[in-house]
Write a protein that holds these residues in place. Structure first.
Motif, PDB file in Angstrom:
ATOM      1  N   LEU A 131      41.334  -6.889   0.771  1.00  0.00           N
ATOM      2  CA  LEU A 131      41.266  -6.742   2.229  1.00  0.00           C
ATOM      3  C   LEU A 131      41.405  -7.857   3.176  1.00  0.00           C
ATOM      4  CD1 LEU A 131      40.123  -4.930   4.718  1.00  0.00           C
ATOM      5  CD2 LEU A 131      37.965  -6.102   4.294  1.00  0.00           C
ATOM      6  N   VAL A 132      42.499  -7.935   3.809  1.00  0.00           N
ATOM      7  CA  VAL A 132      42.956  -9.073   4.724  1.00  0.00           C
ATOM      8  C   VAL A 132      41.755  -9.512   5.651  1.00  0.00           C
ATOM      9  CG1 VAL A 132      44.685  -9.963   6.099  1.00  0.00           C
ATOM     10  CG2 VAL A 132      45.270  -8.835   3.977  1.00  0.00           C
ATOM     11  N   LEU A 133      41.357 -10.649   6.029  1.00  0.00           N
ATOM     12  CA  LEU A 133      40.561 -10.984   6.802  1.00  0.00           C
ATOM     13  C   LEU A 133      40.993 -11.922   8.182  1.00  0.00           C
ATOM     14  CD1 LEU A 133      37.415 -11.926   4.569  1.00  0.00           C
ATOM     15  CD2 LEU A 133      37.788  -9.727   5.810  1.00  0.00           C
ATOM     16  N   VAL A 134      41.096 -11.339   9.175  1.00  0.00           N
ATOM     17  CA  VAL A 134      41.474 -11.889  10.491  1.00  0.00           C
ATOM     18  C   VAL A 134      40.103 -12.089  10.740  1.00  0.00           C
ATOM     19  CG1 VAL A 134      42.325 -11.780  12.735  1.00  0.00           C
ATOM     20  CG2 VAL A 134      43.927 -11.282  10.738  1.00  0.00           C
ATOM     21  N   VAL A 135      39.760 -13.584  10.892  1.00  0.00           N
ATOM     22  CA  VAL A 135      38.196 -13.744  10.991  1.00  0.00           C
ATOM     23  C   VAL A 135      37.709 -13.990  12.380  1.00  0.00           C
ATOM     24  CG1 VAL A 135      38.367 -15.221   8.858  1.00  0.00           C
ATOM     25  CG2 VAL A 135      38.630 -16.398  11.286  1.00  0.00           C
ATOM     26  N   GLY A 136      38.551 -13.885  13.331  1.00  0.00           N
ATOM     27  CA  GLY A 136      37.905 -13.771  14.634  1.00  0.00           C
ATOM     28  C   GLY A 136      37.918 -15.097  15.338  1.00  0.00           C
ATOM     29  N   GLY A 137      37.989 -15.224  16.583  1.00  0.00           N
ATOM     30  CA  GLY A 137      37.742 -16.496  17.361  1.00  0.00           C
ATOM     31  C   GLY A 137      36.612 -16.800  17.953  1.00  0.00           C
ATOM     32  N   LEU A 138      36.514 -17.157  19.165  1.00  0.00           N
ATOM     33  CA  LEU A 138      35.158 -17.276  19.934  1.00  0.00           C
ATOM     34  C   LEU A 138      34.570 -15.987  20.148  1.00  0.00           C
ATOM     35  CD1 LEU A 138      36.798 -19.996  22.512  1.00  0.00           C
ATOM     36  CD2 LEU A 138      34.907 -20.237  20.748  1.00  0.00           C
TER      37      LEU A 138
ATOM     38  N   LEU B 253      38.471 -10.233  -1.088  1.00  0.00           N
ATOM     39  CA  LEU B 253      38.762 -10.475   0.483  1.00  0.00           C
ATOM     40  C   LEU B 253      39.728 -11.716   0.304  1.00  0.00           C
ATOM     41  CD1 LEU B 253      34.880 -10.718   1.552  1.00  0.00           C
ATOM     42  CD2 LEU B 253      36.569  -8.706   1.732  1.00  0.00           C
ATOM     43  N   ALA B 254      40.733 -11.185   1.275  1.00  0.00           N
ATOM     44  CA  ALA B 254      41.772 -12.360   1.559  1.00  0.00           C
ATOM     45  C   ALA B 254      41.613 -12.941   2.811  1.00  0.00           C
ATOM     46  CB  ALA B 254      42.952 -11.873   1.479  1.00  0.00           C
ATOM     47  N   ILE B 255      41.263 -14.271   3.062  1.00  0.00           N
ATOM     48  CA  ILE B 255      41.065 -14.827   4.282  1.00  0.00           C
ATOM     49  C   ILE B 255      42.532 -15.203   4.810  1.00  0.00           C
ATOM     50  CG2 ILE B 255      40.245 -16.888   5.476  1.00  0.00           C
ATOM     51  CD1 ILE B 255      38.041 -17.147   3.166  1.00  0.00           C
ATOM     52  N   GLU B 256      42.921 -14.900   5.849  1.00  0.00           N
ATOM     53  CA  GLU B 256      44.315 -15.195   6.328  1.00  0.00           C
ATOM     54  C   GLU B 256      44.079 -16.313   7.458  1.00  0.00           C
ATOM     55  OE1 GLU B 256      46.544 -12.138   7.889  1.00  0.00           O
ATOM     56  OE2 GLU B 256      48.476 -13.080   7.893  1.00  0.00           O
ATOM     57  N   PRO B 257      44.629 -17.621   7.189  1.00  0.00           N
ATOM     58  CA  PRO B 257      44.161 -18.632   8.138  1.00  0.00           C
ATOM     59  C   PRO B 257      45.541 -18.214   9.077  1.00  0.00           C
ATOM     60  CG  PRO B 257      44.856 -19.496   5.991  1.00  0.00           C
ATOM     61  CD  PRO B 257      45.003 -17.933   5.815  1.00  0.00           C
ATOM     62  N   LEU B 258      45.224 -18.224  10.279  1.00  0.00           N
ATOM     63  CA  LEU B 258      46.143 -17.888  11.724  1.00  0.00           C
ATOM     64  C   LEU B 258      46.679 -18.964  12.241  1.00  0.00           C
ATOM     65  CD1 LEU B 258      45.859 -15.051  11.100  1.00  0.00           C
ATOM     66  CD2 LEU B 258      45.250 -14.586  13.594  1.00  0.00           C
ATOM     67  N   HIS B 259      47.907 -19.134  12.719  1.00  0.00           N
ATOM     68  CA  HIS B 259      48.239 -20.119  13.489  1.00  0.00           C
ATOM     69  C   HIS B 259      47.462 -20.537  14.532  1.00  0.00           C
ATOM     70  CE1 HIS B 259      51.318 -22.543  16.003  1.00  0.00           C
ATOM     71  NE2 HIS B 259      52.115 -22.090  14.988  1.00  0.00           N
TER      72      HIS B 259
ATOM     73  N   ASP C  63      44.858 -17.561  -8.930  1.00  0.00           N
ATOM     74  CA  ASP C  63      43.495 -16.768  -8.509  1.00  0.00           C
ATOM     75  C   ASP C  63      43.218 -16.523  -7.336  1.00  0.00           C
ATOM     76  OD1 ASP C  63      42.637 -19.426  -8.470  1.00  0.00           O
ATOM     77  OD2 ASP C  63      40.740 -18.920  -9.238  1.00  0.00           O
ATOM     78  N   ARG C  64      43.537 -17.565  -6.377  1.00  0.00           N
ATOM     79  CA  ARG C  64      43.131 -17.411  -4.844  1.00  0.00           C
ATOM     80  C   ARG C  64      44.210 -16.951  -4.057  1.00  0.00           C
ATOM     81  NH1 ARG C  64      38.519 -22.069  -4.441  1.00  0.00           N
ATOM     82  NH2 ARG C  64      36.793 -20.809  -4.999  1.00  0.00           N
ATOM     83  N   LEU C  65      45.492 -16.970  -4.645  1.00  0.00           N
ATOM     84  CA  LEU C  65      46.726 -16.459  -3.814  1.00  0.00           C
ATOM     85  C   LEU C  65      46.807 -14.932  -3.816  1.00  0.00           C
ATOM     86  CD1 LEU C  65      49.983 -18.618  -3.727  1.00  0.00           C
ATOM     87  CD2 LEU C  65      49.427 -16.495  -2.460  1.00  0.00           C
ATOM     88  N   LEU C  66      46.204 -14.386  -2.995  1.00  0.00           N
ATOM     89  CA  LEU C  66      46.047 -12.764  -2.852  1.00  0.00           C
ATOM     90  C   LEU C  66      47.095 -12.088  -2.360  1.00  0.00           C
ATOM     91  CD1 LEU C  66      42.054 -12.767  -2.591  1.00  0.00           C
ATOM     92  CD2 LEU C  66      43.474 -12.796  -4.701  1.00  0.00           C
TER      93      LEU C  66
END
Lengths: 288, 288
Positions: free
Chosen positions: A103-110, A149-155, A211-214
């Motif tokens: 599951l890709v995670l776009v983690v949210g901002g403020l 869970l795959a954390i996606e760092p966003l620009h 292992d962490r490159l999902l």
């Protein structure tokens, strides 16, 4: 590095790339016709046709999934925290039903942008703490389901309103703290659009490890970029050194799909689905 | 932290903020009427009125400078390298003539954007190496003139076309390599617009230290941002924790000007100069 020039077995289509041209069923059928092996669907597209029908469509088309988009949006005030938790658990359940590898995670901002109605805040450090708490909480649930869970760092241009995790270093620091045992249940989705500029890119790819490159997402950065969200370029049309980045991710052992994710309001979303898919295939073979 | 609520002695106006409303002479006169103590002019605005007239206008208005914008644009092919060198030396000479405390460096992105006519490249690492060489070369000249160079890390969304130095960490690494003796002749211009999102912001401000913190720029990040370049917000209208960042820069001893730099095609550039300056003063006192 794998040779993509002869076939497109490693190509996956993120279904947002053709979201204006048809529903999820139409997209799975078009992918099957184009001999595309994998997709990564979005929740709203699944909801639109219904989960059961989406599961059947993926199966009927003989498709694998390279991910499921998306969980996240963790920052919220207390009143909306349960909503966020429940919503993310549903995303995990859907991903499992669809057979997604993560599951890709776009983690949210403020919080006011992450969960509408939350009070206005300018405290990005606080939002980041909420993100880390949210990931840790969700990880208990998703691990039991066996879903990474795959954390996606966003620009960084999305730091306020979409994701306050903005570099691979930051995402990996979270992984180190939340999953120090490297259980395989927490890692990164690396999208070249978000990370290509990072002076530490290669170093952090090595740190990520196999292992962490999902998940690995491709598109291109256009100059000029006319919209912060909806002006992504087709691979080869911009400035990103796609071969150099793929070489780096494959050097750590990544052997998964190259997933095309393009939001393009004034160009690719206006073209016929078949043309877009054919272009993705051609560019996958020649420039990715 | 300094108390700005009673006066605006620490306010400087970057002249791009009102570039559409009048020439540099008109800006200096308006600043004098508004009891503003400092400006930071742009080279094209100086060239438009002529250097001698610009020097006289600054003097007549009783203004100090908080910087001079800008040198840089280092990446170039061999044929354009001398052009870049000569151009940057002229920028140093102008800054000295105007009495600027530093020359701000926007270092340039890929060579085809930095110096037009250079061959197309996607090699951002090579561009970064050219930047470092260019800074080292210019530093010999500027040091003899006694003029500090201020590297401005630009937001990652400008990495391709404006500046491939995109974080304070990266800029400080360059300072450490090019000026390990900390001569005072090389440091940073810290603009909140470019760095507010950085998870390492506070840590890198501490690392910068008073001796390398040569300029401090303010504006705000709007949500939504409708243009990558020309939609900066007035302080207070966006999501940046301005007080928190100023507290951090003052904690390392920064006691210079708070320089307002806003490019705003559809809002602030369309308002009368007096209104913009009055708003800068009010926001300086209340939110910066």
């Amino acid at each position: 590095m794998r040779d993509f020039s002869d076939d497109h077995r490693a190509l996956s289509i993120n279904t947002a790339t053709v979201r204006k041209q048809g529903d999820l069923v139409a997209i799975t059928e078009a992918c099957a016709r184009a001999d595309i092996k994998a997709i990564s669907p979005w929740r709203d597209q699944v909801a639109h046709v219904g989960l059961n029908r989406a599961v059947a469509a993926v199966k009927d088309a003989g498709l694998e999934l390279s991910g499921y988009c998306r969980g996240g949006m963790f920052p919220a005030d207390a009143a909306r925290l349960q909503e966020a938790t429940d919503d993310n658990r549903r995303a995990v359940d859907e991903a499992v039903a669809l057979g997604a590898p993560c599951l890709v995670l776009v983690v949210g901002g403020l919080p006011q942008y992450s969960r509408l109605g939350s009070p206005v805040s300018k405290d990005i450090d606080a939002a980041r703490a909420m993100v880390e708490d949210g990931i840790a909480t969700l990880l208990e649930y998703s691990s039991q389901a066996g879903l990474p869970l795959a954390i996606e760092p966003l620009h960084p241009m999305y730091a306020a309103d979409r994701a306050c995790v903005n570099t691979m270093r930051q995402a990996l620091d979270i992984c180190d703290r939340v999953d120090p045992e490297r259980t395989g249940m927490l890692g990164l989705a690396v999208d070249v659009y978000h990370v290509w500029w990072d002076p530490e890119l290669k170093e952090q790819i090595r740190r990520t490890g196999q292992d962490r490159l999902l998940a690995y997402h491709v598109c291109d950065w256009l100059v000029p970029t006319t919209d912060l969200l909806l002006d992504r370029g087709m691979m080869g049309d911009g400035v990103i050194d796609l071969r150099g980045i793929r070489e780096a991710v494959e050097a750590v052992g990544f052997a998964g799909y190259s997933e095309v994710e393009i939001f393009s309001e004034n160009n690719w979303w206006k073209r016929p689905m078949e043309e877009v898919l054919a272009t993705c295939i051609e560019r996958h073979r020649t420039v990715v």
